[in-house]
Enzyme design. Sequence first.
Site, short mmCIF file in Angstrom:
data_model
loop_
_atom_site.label_atom_id
_atom_site.label_comp_id
_atom_site.label_asym_id
_atom_site.label_seq_id
_atom_site.Cartn_x
_atom_site.Cartn_y
_atom_site.Cartn_z
N GLU A 1 0.77 -1.31 0.03
CA GLU A 1 -0.02 -0.02 0.03
C GLU A 1 0.83 1.30 -0.20
O GLU A 1 1.95 1.29 0.81
CB GLU A 1 -0.79 0.17 1.29
CG GLU A 1 -1.73 1.05 1.48
CD GLU A 1 -2.77 1.61 0.26
OE1 GLU A 1 -3.32 0.62 -0.34
OE2 GLU A 1 -2.67 2.69 -0.22
N LYS B 1 -10.28 6.31 -18.02
CA LYS B 1 -10.03 7.10 -18.93
C LYS B 1 -8.95 6.08 -20.09
O LYS B 1 -8.05 5.75 -19.28
CB LYS B 1 -9.29 8.50 -18.81
CG LYS B 1 -10.68 9.24 -18.41
CD LYS B 1 -9.96 10.60 -18.49
CE LYS B 1 -11.25 11.67 -17.71
NZ LYS B 1 -10.60 12.69 -16.86
N ASP C 1 -8.01 0.71 -8.66
CA ASP C 1 -8.59 1.74 -9.33
C ASP C 1 -8.80 1.32 -10.83
O ASP C 1 -7.86 1.00 -11.22
CB ASP C 1 -7.63 2.86 -8.89
CG ASP C 1 -7.30 3.21 -7.46
OD1 ASP C 1 -8.55 3.39 -6.76
OD2 ASP C 1 -6.26 3.11 -7.11
N TYR D 1 -13.91 -2.35 0.26
CA TYR D 1 -14.90 -1.93 -0.79
C TYR D 1 -15.75 -3.09 -1.26
O TYR D 1 -16.98 -2.61 -1.52
CB TYR D 1 -13.89 -1.81 -1.99
CG TYR D 1 -13.12 -0.34 -1.94
CD1 TYR D 1 -12.20 0.08 -1.03
CD2 TYR D 1 -13.64 0.68 -2.96
CE1 TYR D 1 -11.56 1.33 -1.18
CE2 TYR D 1 -12.97 1.84 -3.16
CZ TYR D 1 -12.23 2.24 -2.02
OH TYR D 1 -11.66 3.66 -2.18
N1 SAM Z 1 -8.09 -3.64 -1.71
C1 SAM Z 1 -8.78 -2.59 -0.92
C2 SAM Z 1 -10.27 -2.92 -0.93
O1 SAM Z 1 -10.80 -3.89 -1.85
O2 SAM Z 1 -11.07 -2.49 0.07
C3 SAM Z 1 -8.75 -1.27 -1.37
C4 SAM Z 1 -9.15 -0.87 -2.87
S1 SAM Z 1 -8.84 0.86 -3.28
C5 SAM Z 1 -9.91 1.22 -4.57
C6 SAM Z 1 -7.26 0.84 -3.98
C7 SAM Z 1 -6.04 0.75 -2.99
O3 SAM Z 1 -4.92 0.55 -3.76
C8 SAM Z 1 -6.02 2.17 -2.27
O4 SAM Z 1 -5.71 1.83 -1.03
C9 SAM Z 1 -4.66 2.75 -3.00
O5 SAM Z 1 -4.02 3.50 -2.34
C10 SAM Z 1 -3.67 1.47 -3.58
N2 SAM Z 1 -3.11 1.93 -4.48
C11 SAM Z 1 -3.36 2.11 -5.76
N3 SAM Z 1 -2.30 2.14 -6.48
C12 SAM Z 1 -1.26 1.87 -6.00
C13 SAM Z 1 0.06 1.67 -6.02
N4 SAM Z 1 0.60 2.00 -7.43
N5 SAM Z 1 0.97 1.12 -5.18
C14 SAM Z 1 0.49 0.89 -3.97
N6 SAM Z 1 -0.86 1.15 -3.64
C15 SAM Z 1 -1.63 1.49 -4.61
#
Ligand code: SAM
Length: 214
Positions: free
Chosen positions: A69, A122, A118, A194
Amino acid sequence: MRLRKKPGVREAMATYPKLVPLNGEEYKGKWNSFFGNDNPIHVELGTGKGNFITTLAEQNPDINYFGVELYEEVLIRAVKKAEAKELNNLSFLWINIQDIEKYFAPGEVDKFYLNFSDPWPKKRHARRRLTHSEFLTKYKGLLKPEGAIQLKTDNEGLFQFSLNQFAQELFLLKEITFDLHNSEYVEGNVMTEYEAKFVGQGMKIFRCIAAHPA
Ligand code: SAM
């Protein structure tokens, strides 16, 4: 990057040397010595608040888990969950997933989990999606030949994109469902933060396993 902007955060993380090793690069290829055993290694990429990885670690003491994270606000929530459960088979890497190859050696990882990444809808942001072939190539190199990636998402666009990217990288797709919670694969499913929110809103969850092509 926010890691540098917030004074004191690094010091706070440093108070958890076992849960958040800040010298993780030094253990590349040697995580068995960090954990003191040769158990398999499973890694969740983008762990968020950590319900998924702390629950799995509690359920499976013979597997070593990592939560990766970048953002400290959510990472600290996951760390506190792990601390409360007194887990000794879970650690967190406070890093950007782009740099994952600095932390694991080829063939060191048995399984990656991607949960509700995420979607970056786009087209011009497609390379930021954590299932873009550039990321998949990295994960593939770190996985054992019998290893796999498990993906869950609420986003159909990201799911379709990911299936195509997995196929392009010659992963073997299996256990595909477009509605996890009404499928045979729901048994034993551990929900993420989520996921609980989306399921509560009546949304369908997409899920698949992509096995290493070897
Ligand atoms: N997996 C969790 C859930 O399902 O509840 C969190 C989902 S959240 C939409 C996506 C997570 O991935 C966020 O906490 C974000 O900070 C982390 N994240 C996104 N891109 C990242 C990256 N390049 N390196 C580390 N963490 C990342």
